[in-house]
Design an enzyme around this catalytic site. Structure first.
Site, PDB file in Angstrom:
ATOM      1  N   ASN A   9       0.882  -1.175   0.000  1.00  0.00           N
ATOM      2  CA  ASN A   9       0.000   0.000   0.000  1.00  0.00           C
ATOM      3  C   ASN A   9       0.915   1.219   0.000  1.00  0.00           C
ATOM      4  O   ASN A   9       1.477   1.565   1.033  1.00  0.00           O
ATOM      5  CB  ASN A   9      -0.895  -0.014   1.248  1.00  0.00           C
ATOM      6  CG  ASN A   9      -1.707   1.268   1.378  1.00  0.00           C
ATOM      7  OD1 ASN A   9      -1.817   2.051   0.424  1.00  0.00           O
ATOM      8  ND2 ASN A   9      -2.283   1.485   2.547  1.00  0.00           N
ATOM      9  N   LYS A  11       0.157   4.208  -0.315  1.00  0.00           N
ATOM     10  CA  LYS A  11      -0.498   5.417   0.224  1.00  0.00           C
ATOM     11  C   LYS A  11      -0.235   6.596  -0.719  1.00  0.00           C
ATOM     12  O   LYS A  11      -0.130   6.406  -1.930  1.00  0.00           O
ATOM     13  CB  LYS A  11      -0.025   5.705   1.646  1.00  0.00           C
ATOM     14  CG  LYS A  11      -0.090   4.466   2.539  1.00  0.00           C
ATOM     15  CD  LYS A  11       0.017   4.799   3.989  1.00  0.00           C
ATOM     16  CE  LYS A  11       0.146   3.537   4.791  1.00  0.00           C
ATOM     17  NZ  LYS A  11      -0.087   3.721   6.202  1.00  0.00           N
ATOM     18  N   HIS A  94      -9.540   1.035   4.568  1.00  0.00           N
ATOM     19  CA  HIS A  94      -8.292   1.264   5.300  1.00  0.00           C
ATOM     20  C   HIS A  94      -8.580   2.222   6.457  1.00  0.00           C
ATOM     21  O   HIS A  94      -9.400   3.131   6.332  1.00  0.00           O
ATOM     22  CB  HIS A  94      -7.233   1.861   4.355  1.00  0.00           C
ATOM     23  CG  HIS A  94      -5.866   1.868   4.968  1.00  0.00           C
ATOM     24  ND1 HIS A  94      -5.475   2.819   5.884  1.00  0.00           N
ATOM     25  CD2 HIS A  94      -4.802   1.032   4.825  1.00  0.00           C
ATOM     26  CE1 HIS A  94      -4.233   2.561   6.270  1.00  0.00           C
ATOM     27  NE2 HIS A  94      -3.804   1.481   5.643  1.00  0.00           N
ATOM     28  N   GLU A  96      -7.102   4.667   7.540  1.00  0.00           N
ATOM     29  CA  GLU A  96      -6.911   6.095   7.214  1.00  0.00           C
ATOM     30  C   GLU A  96      -8.142   6.641   6.486  1.00  0.00           C
ATOM     31  O   GLU A  96      -8.479   7.814   6.640  1.00  0.00           O
ATOM     32  CB  GLU A  96      -5.617   6.271   6.403  1.00  0.00           C
ATOM     33  CG  GLU A  96      -4.397   6.075   7.302  1.00  0.00           C
ATOM     34  CD  GLU A  96      -3.137   5.594   6.608  1.00  0.00           C
ATOM     35  OE1 GLU A  96      -3.049   5.662   5.379  1.00  0.00           O
ATOM     36  OE2 GLU A  96      -2.231   5.111   7.328  1.00  0.00           O
ATOM     37  N   GLU A 166      -5.558  -5.048  10.424  1.00  0.00           N
ATOM     38  CA  GLU A 166      -4.565  -3.999  10.627  1.00  0.00           C
ATOM     39  C   GLU A 166      -4.863  -3.252  11.928  1.00  0.00           C
ATOM     40  O   GLU A 166      -5.689  -2.323  11.941  1.00  0.00           O
ATOM     41  CB  GLU A 166      -4.607  -2.998   9.475  1.00  0.00           C
ATOM     42  CG  GLU A 166      -4.284  -3.601   8.131  1.00  0.00           C
ATOM     43  CD  GLU A 166      -3.653  -2.559   7.213  1.00  0.00           C
ATOM     44  OE1 GLU A 166      -2.509  -2.783   6.792  1.00  0.00           O
ATOM     45  OE2 GLU A 166      -4.286  -1.527   6.953  1.00  0.00           O
ATOM     46  N   GLY A 172       2.237   2.245  10.615  1.00  0.00           N
ATOM     47  CA  GLY A 172       3.176   3.354  10.448  1.00  0.00           C
ATOM     48  C   GLY A 172       3.849   3.798  11.737  1.00  0.00           C
ATOM     49  O   GLY A 172       4.473   4.855  11.787  1.00  0.00           O
ATOM     50  N   SER A 211       3.245  -2.212  10.342  1.00  0.00           N
ATOM     51  CA  SER A 211       4.701  -2.227  10.555  1.00  0.00           C
ATOM     52  C   SER A 211       5.315  -3.603  10.297  1.00  0.00           C
ATOM     53  O   SER A 211       6.232  -4.026  10.997  1.00  0.00           O
ATOM     54  CB  SER A 211       5.056  -1.726  11.956  1.00  0.00           C
ATOM     55  OG  SER A 211       4.626  -0.383  12.107  1.00  0.00           O
TER      56      SER A 211
HETATM   57  C1  PEP Z   1      -0.825   0.142   5.909  1.00  0.00           C
HETATM   58  O1  PEP Z   1      -0.880   1.327   5.648  1.00  0.00           O
HETATM   59  O2  PEP Z   1      -1.710  -0.596   5.493  1.00  0.00           O
HETATM   60  C2  PEP Z   1       0.299  -0.339   6.714  1.00  0.00           C
HETATM   61  C3  PEP Z   1       0.248  -1.555   7.181  1.00  0.00           C
HETATM   62  O3  PEP Z   1       1.336   0.530   6.903  1.00  0.00           O
HETATM   63  P1  PEP Z   1       2.752   0.195   7.611  1.00  0.00           P
HETATM   64  O4  PEP Z   1       3.251  -1.086   7.050  1.00  0.00           O
HETATM   65  O5  PEP Z   1       3.631   1.367   7.254  1.00  0.00           O
HETATM   66  O6  PEP Z   1       2.487   0.104   9.083  1.00  0.00           O
END
Ligand code: PEP
Length: 248
Positions: A9, A11, A94, A96, A166, A172, A211
């Site tokens: 992803n 973003k 997601h 976000e 998630e 992040g 992460s």
């Molecule tokens: C994500 O945005 O779906 C995500 C898992 O980000 P990160 O791996 O940076 O935590």
């Protein structure tokens, strides 16, 4: 047998120049992996991604899809438009989008249905905030987020979705759920799926996101119900993204 899916992803990151080397690196390292690779890129870069990855075996997709087919919906992108660029996947729900754009569980469910109807595979994201986890509400939150999706997608077939667990506090932040914490929620998700459709529950891939990096991927991916990863930050470096795929 569930083939692991490692989905990036990106973003709102990238440029034509930086994407070119990232896509080239992914293409060069994609052969012979035991996992499926996919990248979900910003919409303006779908054409570039299609050109760079066609014939490589790596799939691509978008980070969202509109519930509407066409019309006066400024800024929205329809499933048909994503199909014009041969997208396989669309992320929906997601955290976000849920938090910055106020997307409800019901809207996310409708997006999943629209994606399937448009020939795309939705990657449906669910996950709790830190506060919800600390209050012991993780299971309630995840099942509440899943319920409208399972109901709405039932007719099209639950086997047509991918789910990404998630935990919001891990996205992040550099904080990863331990493999045991992640497996516990993945198991809950699979059991919830099984109540709706026992056969689909054995085939639906449940990704972990939050992460995931080359140094923690193997232990997460070794868990029985973790079928891949949705990768944010580490998907922006071809070497890291491919290292995660090799751990799958
Ligand atoms: C994500 O945005 O779906 C995500 C898992 O980000 P990160 O791996 O940076 O935590």
């Amino acid at each position: 047998m569930r083939i692991p899916l490692i989905a990036g992803n990106w973003k709102m990151n990238g440029s034509l120049a930086s994407n070119a080397s990232l896509l080239e690196g992914i293409r060069a390292g994609a052969a012979g992996l035991g996992a499926e690779l996919a990248v979900c890129v910003p919409a303006p870069y779908l054409a570039q991604t299609q050109t760079a990855l066609s014939g490589s075996g790596v799939n691509w997709g978008a980070q969202d899809v509109s519930v509407h087919a066409s019309g006066a919906y400024t800024g929205e992108i329809s499933a048909a438009m994503l199909n014009d660029f041969a997208c396989r996947y669309a992320i929906v729900g997601h955290s976000e989008r849920r938090s910055y754009h106020g997307e409800s569980d019901e809207l996310v469910a409708q997006k999943a249905v629209t994606a399937i109807a448009g020939g795309l595979t939705p990657i449906v994201c669910v996950g709790e905030t830190l506060e919800q986890r600390e209050q012991g509400d993780t299971h309630a939150v995840v099942t509440r987020q899943l319920a409208p999706v399972l109901a709405a997608v039932a007719e099209a077939g639950l086997s047509k979705i991918v789910i990404a667990y998630e935990p919001v506090w891990a996205i992040g932040t550099g904080k990863t759920a331990t493999p045991e914490m992640a497996q516990e929620v993945h198991e809950l998700i699979r059991a919830t799926l099984a109540q709706a459709d026992a056969a689909a529950a054995t085939t639906v891939r449940i990704l972990y996101g939050g992460s995931m990096k080359p140094d923690n991927a193997a232990e997460l991916l070794a868990k029985a119900d973790i079928d891949g990863g949705l990768i944010g930050g580490a998907s922006l470096k071809a070497a890291d993204f491919l290292a995660i795929a090799r751990a799958a």
